[in-house]
Design a protein around this motif. Structure first.
Motif, PDB file in Angstrom:
ATOM      1  N   MET A   1       0.712  -1.149  -0.156  1.00  0.00           N
ATOM      2  CA  MET A   1      -0.163  -0.059   0.002  1.00  0.00           C
ATOM      3  C   MET A   1       0.686   1.253   0.111  1.00  0.00           C
ATOM      4  SD  MET A   1      -3.225   1.335   2.327  1.00  0.00           S
ATOM      5  CE  MET A   1      -2.196   1.604   3.844  1.00  0.00           C
ATOM      6  N   THR A   2       0.516   2.187  -0.895  1.00  0.00           N
ATOM      7  CA  THR A   2       1.342   3.454  -1.123  1.00  0.00           C
ATOM      8  C   THR A   2       0.657   4.620  -0.628  1.00  0.00           C
ATOM      9  OG1 THR A   2       0.972   3.526  -3.315  1.00  0.00           O
ATOM     10  CG2 THR A   2       2.707   2.468  -2.952  1.00  0.00           C
ATOM     11  N   VAL A   3      -0.779   4.213  -0.405  1.00  0.00           N
ATOM     12  CA  VAL A   3      -1.511   5.431   0.073  1.00  0.00           C
ATOM     13  C   VAL A   3      -1.218   5.855   1.652  1.00  0.00           C
ATOM     14  CG1 VAL A   3      -4.134   5.833   1.055  1.00  0.00           C
ATOM     15  CG2 VAL A   3      -3.531   5.022  -1.377  1.00  0.00           C
ATOM     16  N   HIS A   4      -1.414   7.143   1.840  1.00  0.00           N
ATOM     17  CA  HIS A   4      -1.139   7.531   3.105  1.00  0.00           C
ATOM     18  C   HIS A   4      -2.268   7.141   4.045  1.00  0.00           C
ATOM     19  CE1 HIS A   4       1.098  10.816   0.791  1.00  0.00           C
ATOM     20  NE2 HIS A   4       1.995  10.321   1.611  1.00  0.00           N
ATOM     21  N   ASP A   5      -2.007   6.533   5.098  1.00  0.00           N
ATOM     22  CA  ASP A   5      -3.081   6.074   5.914  1.00  0.00           C
ATOM     23  C   ASP A   5      -2.983   6.930   7.406  1.00  0.00           C
ATOM     24  OD1 ASP A   5      -0.387   4.876   7.158  1.00  0.00           O
ATOM     25  OD2 ASP A   5      -1.099   3.070   7.024  1.00  0.00           O
ATOM     26  N   GLN A   6      -2.293   7.770   7.405  1.00  0.00           N
ATOM     27  CA  GLN A   6      -2.308   9.095   8.567  1.00  0.00           C
ATOM     28  C   GLN A   6      -2.204  10.359   7.749  1.00  0.00           C
ATOM     29  OE1 GLN A   6      -2.655   8.650  11.722  1.00  0.00           O
ATOM     30  NE2 GLN A   6      -2.691   6.353  11.466  1.00  0.00           N
ATOM     31  N   VAL A   7      -3.355  11.261   7.936  1.00  0.00           N
ATOM     32  CA  VAL A   7      -3.192  12.585   7.206  1.00  0.00           C
ATOM     33  C   VAL A   7      -3.641  13.749   8.378  1.00  0.00           C
ATOM     34  CG1 VAL A   7      -4.587  14.024   5.716  1.00  0.00           C
ATOM     35  CG2 VAL A   7      -3.959  11.793   5.064  1.00  0.00           C
ATOM     36  N   VAL A   8      -2.828  14.433   8.667  1.00  0.00           N
ATOM     37  CA  VAL A   8      -2.802  15.339   9.609  1.00  0.00           C
ATOM     38  C   VAL A   8      -2.733  16.710   8.882  1.00  0.00           C
ATOM     39  CG1 VAL A   8      -1.779  16.392  11.978  1.00  0.00           C
ATOM     40  CG2 VAL A   8      -1.864  13.940  11.264  1.00  0.00           C
ATOM     41  N   VAL A   9      -3.394  17.847   9.158  1.00  0.00           N
ATOM     42  CA  VAL A   9      -3.601  19.005   8.530  1.00  0.00           C
ATOM     43  C   VAL A   9      -3.802  20.066   9.509  1.00  0.00           C
ATOM     44  CG1 VAL A   9      -4.857  20.549   6.574  1.00  0.00           C
ATOM     45  CG2 VAL A   9      -4.651  17.888   6.440  1.00  0.00           C
ATOM     46  N   SER A  10      -3.123  21.139   9.541  1.00  0.00           N
ATOM     47  CA  SER A  10      -3.515  22.579  10.396  1.00  0.00           C
ATOM     48  C   SER A  10      -3.325  23.516   9.393  1.00  0.00           C
ATOM     49  CB  SER A  10      -2.308  22.441  11.361  1.00  0.00           C
ATOM     50  OG  SER A  10      -1.198  22.788  10.906  1.00  0.00           O
ATOM     51  N   GLY A  11      -4.223  24.686   9.601  1.00  0.00           N
ATOM     52  CA  GLY A  11      -4.294  25.751   8.818  1.00  0.00           C
ATOM     53  C   GLY A  11      -5.257  26.619   9.558  1.00  0.00           C
ATOM     54  N   ARG A  12      -5.219  27.790   8.552  1.00  0.00           N
ATOM     55  CA  ARG A  12      -6.371  28.861   8.997  1.00  0.00           C
ATOM     56  C   ARG A  12      -7.200  29.160   7.940  1.00  0.00           C
ATOM     57  NH1 ARG A  12      -3.960  32.565  12.786  1.00  0.00           N
ATOM     58  NH2 ARG A  12      -1.979  32.324  13.277  1.00  0.00           N
ATOM     59  N   LEU A  13      -8.310  29.600   8.259  1.00  0.00           N
ATOM     60  CA  LEU A  13      -9.532  29.740   7.403  1.00  0.00           C
ATOM     61  C   LEU A  13      -9.680  31.485   7.278  1.00  0.00           C
ATOM     62  CD1 LEU A  13     -12.254  27.412   9.241  1.00  0.00           C
ATOM     63  CD2 LEU A  13     -10.660  26.802   7.516  1.00  0.00           C
TER      64      LEU A  13
ATOM     65  N   SER B   1     -11.864  33.296   7.978  1.00  0.00           N
ATOM     66  CA  SER B   1     -12.132  34.141   9.167  1.00  0.00           C
ATOM     67  C   SER B   1     -11.121  34.425   9.930  1.00  0.00           C
ATOM     68  CB  SER B   1     -13.570  33.477   9.808  1.00  0.00           C
ATOM     69  OG  SER B   1     -12.670  32.137  10.565  1.00  0.00           O
ATOM     70  N   GLY B   2      -9.873  33.704   9.806  1.00  0.00           N
ATOM     71  CA  GLY B   2      -8.746  33.874  10.789  1.00  0.00           C
ATOM     72  C   GLY B   2      -8.924  32.791  11.898  1.00  0.00           C
ATOM     73  N   ALA B   3      -9.973  31.808  11.594  1.00  0.00           N
ATOM     74  CA  ALA B   3     -10.182  30.902  12.760  1.00  0.00           C
ATOM     75  C   ALA B   3      -9.172  29.762  12.243  1.00  0.00           C
ATOM     76  CB  ALA B   3     -11.385  30.080  12.533  1.00  0.00           C
ATOM     77  N   VAL B   4      -8.571  29.119  13.423  1.00  0.00           N
ATOM     78  CA  VAL B   4      -7.315  27.963  13.434  1.00  0.00           C
ATOM     79  C   VAL B   4      -8.185  26.568  13.273  1.00  0.00           C
ATOM     80  CG1 VAL B   4      -5.566  26.623  14.516  1.00  0.00           C
ATOM     81  CG2 VAL B   4      -6.018  29.358  14.660  1.00  0.00           C
ATOM     82  N   ALA B   5      -7.891  25.690  12.193  1.00  0.00           N
ATOM     83  CA  ALA B   5      -8.363  24.519  12.041  1.00  0.00           C
ATOM     84  C   ALA B   5      -7.326  23.374  12.107  1.00  0.00           C
ATOM     85  CB  ALA B   5      -9.130  24.541  10.566  1.00  0.00           C
ATOM     86  N   SER B   6      -7.642  22.277  12.623  1.00  0.00           N
ATOM     87  CA  SER B   6      -6.934  20.992  12.527  1.00  0.00           C
ATOM     88  C   SER B   6      -7.884  19.814  12.202  1.00  0.00           C
ATOM     89  CB  SER B   6      -6.264  20.875  13.979  1.00  0.00           C
ATOM     90  OG  SER B   6      -7.054  20.527  15.035  1.00  0.00           O
ATOM     91  N   LEU B   7      -7.175  18.844  11.301  1.00  0.00           N
ATOM     92  CA  LEU B   7      -8.014  17.517  11.168  1.00  0.00           C
ATOM     93  C   LEU B   7      -6.876  16.603  11.084  1.00  0.00           C
ATOM     94  CD1 LEU B   7      -8.775  20.133   9.151  1.00  0.00           C
ATOM     95  CD2 LEU B   7     -10.213  18.209   8.054  1.00  0.00           C
ATOM     96  N   HIS B   8      -7.344  15.427  11.702  1.00  0.00           N
ATOM     97  CA  HIS B   8      -6.509  14.152  11.708  1.00  0.00           C
ATOM     98  C   HIS B   8      -7.335  12.794  11.214  1.00  0.00           C
ATOM     99  CE1 HIS B   8      -3.723  11.084  14.295  1.00  0.00           C
ATOM    100  NE2 HIS B   8      -3.750  10.931  12.843  1.00  0.00           N
ATOM    101  N   PHE B   9      -7.099  12.389  10.306  1.00  0.00           N
ATOM    102  CA  PHE B   9      -7.746  11.336   9.677  1.00  0.00           C
ATOM    103  C   PHE B   9      -6.765   9.992   9.982  1.00  0.00           C
ATOM    104  CE2 PHE B   9     -11.058  13.793   7.971  1.00  0.00           C
ATOM    105  CZ  PHE B   9     -11.992  12.652   7.435  1.00  0.00           C
ATOM    106  N   ARG B  10      -7.393   8.964  10.611  1.00  0.00           N
ATOM    107  CA  ARG B  10      -6.616   7.746  10.680  1.00  0.00           C
ATOM    108  C   ARG B  10      -7.317   6.708   9.923  1.00  0.00           C
ATOM    109  NH1 ARG B  10      -7.587   8.429  16.205  1.00  0.00           N
ATOM    110  NH2 ARG B  10      -9.717   7.996  15.573  1.00  0.00           N
TER     111      ARG B  10
END
Length: 373
Positions: A232-244, A246-255
């Motif tokens: 398997m070459t697909v990423h099985d952990q994806v973690v993203v942080s950033g800004r929207l 509006s200036g709000a801070v966002a974080s996502l973690h897919f397992r």
């Protein structure tokens, strides 16, 4: 762009409806069979034999052994492309060349370059296009969007989301090996993450910058039943942080796979309150969702029942909590777009924009840098 008369049914040609099951039969078929204003008129499959079998099983009048035959038919108004991602481009270009309106499953293209090519081809053809980003049609997502818009949480300060990808875990389903190869475009990032970040952006605004960490923690997985090993070459952990915006801070973690703990938890924190959306897995376009919230002097979260106004397609009542519900709700939007010249459902231009976000996430993860959007 020509509209279709509201008095006549929109005649659908479905590319990829198989007698052996699959997503089209689980979602598009039950939705179309219930919705007023649609007629599933034609289907195409990988061969004439397969098409005949599907036509007989599902009682579809016209069964074609190729996409070219389907898109050429005068009996088809809307071509629905529900095949594996690497086959999207050929089917969509054929439909556009025939001047037909097109609904493509998500993701639109196998990578950003294909998505942008297809969006440009659609604009040149001057026909209506739609992208199957049905998470934004989910009643609970629309409920949360309105709560935020109406000021339930005040100014949004941040949002955080933890989810399970369901697939891409230790095992894979028979016939699902193509999902293991990153080059095929059907990955955890493009499918569940893509659907979910689209809904997040609909509720809270677009990302203006992203920083990502991507990893393949299980480079070898095994087929269910046989135990046969596969790379398997697909990423099985994806973690993203950033800004929207509006200036709000966002974080996502897919397992990948499913967790014994949290499988979907989306929290929105604001100056006046908090909202929490929970579900059974991270495919937001299919998940069974529950909304909780608290604001003002309230010390604890309480469930916020879904108002009946969000169940606004009566024909789909029997599909509530079924994966086909959100697909059907988007079909209702598409019908309005085709017959009333509205713009309710996301089109190919929107889909290309969303794939630019996913491409930025992937580039950030590969390079270890923050990407501005």
């Amino acid at each position: 762009m020509n509209s279709i008369a509201a008095s006549a049914p929109v005649r659908v040609g479905l590319v990829g409806l198989s007698a052996h099951g699959g997503w089209a039969s689980q979602s598009h078929l039950p939705a179309l069979s219930r919705l007023k204003g649609y007629e599933l008129r034609a289907l195409s499959a990988s061969s004439a034999k397969s098409a005949r079998a599907a036509g007989e099983k599902y009682r579809v009048a016209l069964a074609f052994g190729s996409t070219a035959e389907l898109v050429a038919s005068d009996e088809v108004d809307l071509v629905v492309v529900s095949v594996r991602v690497p086959l999207h481009r050929e089917a969509i270009l054929a439909a556009l060349s025939a001047g037909k309106a097109v609904l493509s499953e998500w993701p639109l293209g196998n990578g950003l370059a294909e998505a942008e090519e297809l969006a440009a081809a659609a604009a040149k053809a001057g026909v209506r296009t739609f992208a199957g980003l049905q998470a934004r049609s989910a009643p609970a997502v629309r409920q949360v969007r309105d709560l935020v818009t109406d000021g339930y949480v005040g100014e949004v300060l941040s949002t955080s989301l933890v989810a399970s990808g369901r697939r891409w875990g230790a095992t894979f389903e028979p016939g699902g090996a193509y999902l293991l190869d990153r080059e095929n475009g059907g990955t955890m990032l493009t499918i569940p993450v893509g659907h979910t970040v689209d809904a997040v952006a609909q509720v809270l605004g677009e990302f203006t910058e992203v920083s990502a960490t991507l990893a393949t923690r299980r480079p070898v997985v095994h087929e269910e039943g046989t135990g046969q090993a596969a790379a398997m070459t697909v990423h099985d952990q994806v973690v993203v942080s950033g800004r929207l915006t509006s200036g709000a801070v966002a974080s996502l973690h897919f397992r990948a796979g499913l967790s014994r703990g949290t499988n979907f938890h989306w929290e929105i924190n604001g100056t006046e309150g908090d909202l929490v959306v929970t579900g059974d897995h991270g495919h937001l376009q299919q998940a069974a969702l529950t909304v909780h919230g608290a604001r003002g002097a309230a010390a604890a979260l309480a469930e916020i029942p879904l108002p009946a106004r969000y169940l606004d397609v009566p024909e789909l009542a029997g599909l509530w909590r079924h994966p086909a519900y959100n697909v059907g709700a988007q079909y209702a939007q598409i019908h309005a777009d085709l017959t009333q010249d509205t713009a309710l459902a996301p089109d190919f231009t929107h889909a290309a924009r969303r794939q630019r976000l996913l491409d930025a996430i992937e580039r950030s993860g590969d390079s270890g840098t923050r990407i501005l959007l």
